[in-house]
Design an enzyme around this catalytic site. Structure first.
Site, PDB file in Angstrom:
ATOM      1  CG  ASP A   8     -42.252  10.170 -27.371  1.00  0.00           C
ATOM      2  OD1 ASP A   8     -41.595  11.117 -27.462  1.00  0.00           O
ATOM      3  OD2 ASP A   8     -43.374   9.935 -27.641  1.00  0.00           O
ATOM      4  CG  LEU A   9     -42.786  13.645 -21.702  1.00  0.00           C
ATOM      5  CD1 LEU A   9     -42.714  13.039 -20.725  1.00  0.00           C
ATOM      6  CD2 LEU A   9     -41.809  14.812 -21.536  1.00  0.00           C
TER       7      LEU A   9
END
Length: 224
Positions: A8-9
């Protein structure tokens, strides 16, 4: 077997709180919604924008207007952001150990790619899977499935790293196990799923867990 790791960012690789909250405030002001508490805005970091704006009280018929205003402000806001300390070291070690890395984010891929380039992280990732600007792909399960398909990655050879419930449940819907991190925007109660490998509180611990994570052997023709 090749091992794959999907990151995920927002809240996992970087801390985007300043820019996202400012962009949310701008969007809400544009549709006539008064000041909203910071914690409510912070809770919107991660999930898709349309659902978030509805939860913040934006009338359904004005959600598109709010998204447009958000993206106007976010052109600069995406860089009001910082890399989580220790993350580059983790990425470097995983690549050196033979992992194939990709990003799987509910943020539009076009923004995610720019952020990774800005912070010099793009070279670690074989692919950036994200949402589409038209909203046709925005939920985490759809993003994870897209990443798997593009990479040709078996779900059992893949681990998702994320900070929100959506990361855990979205990955689980695709048969992917997750390591949850606590330095982002989720809560400890969010992390309860049979596919959860571990919950970690530092990048160093994340690297330890991944180095010890066994990838099941694939059945081969003629094998038992």
């Amino acid at each position: 077997m090749t091992r794959y790791c999907l990151f995920d960012l927002d809240g996992t690789l970087t801390d985007p709180e300043t820019g996202i909250v400012a962009s949310l405030r701008h969007a809400l002001s544009a549709v006539g919604i008064a000041e909203v508490e910071h914690e409510r805005l912070r809770a919107m970091i991660g999930p898709p924008l349309p659902e978030g704006f509805l939860l913040l009280g934006v009338p359904p018929e004005r959600v598109d207007e709010a998204i447009h205003a958000y993206r106007e402000r976010y052109t600069d806001g995406m860089y009001e952001n910082e890399v989580i300390e220790g993350i580059p070291t983790v990425l470097e070690a995983l690549v050196a150990d033979g992992w194939t890395l990709a990003v799987a984010t509910s943020k539009p891929a076009v923004y995610a790619e720019k952020i990774l380039v800005h912070f010099g992280l793009d070279g670690f990732f074989a692919y950036v899977a994200g949402a589409t600007l038209d909203g046709s792909r925005r939920h985490k399960a759809d993003v994870v499935r897209h990443a798997l398909d593009t990479l040709g990655a078996p779900s059992e050879a893949t681990v998702m790293i994320g900070d929100r419930r959506e990361d855990v449940t979205g990955a689980a819907a695709c048969g992917v196990r997750t390591v949850a991190v606590t330095w982002g925007f989720g809560e400890a109660a969010d992390f309860a799923d049979p596919g959860l490998i571990a919950v970690v509180n530092t990048p160093e611990r994340l690297l330890d867990v991944l180095s010890q994570t066994a990838i099941p052997e694939m059945d081969t023709p003629g094998g038992s």
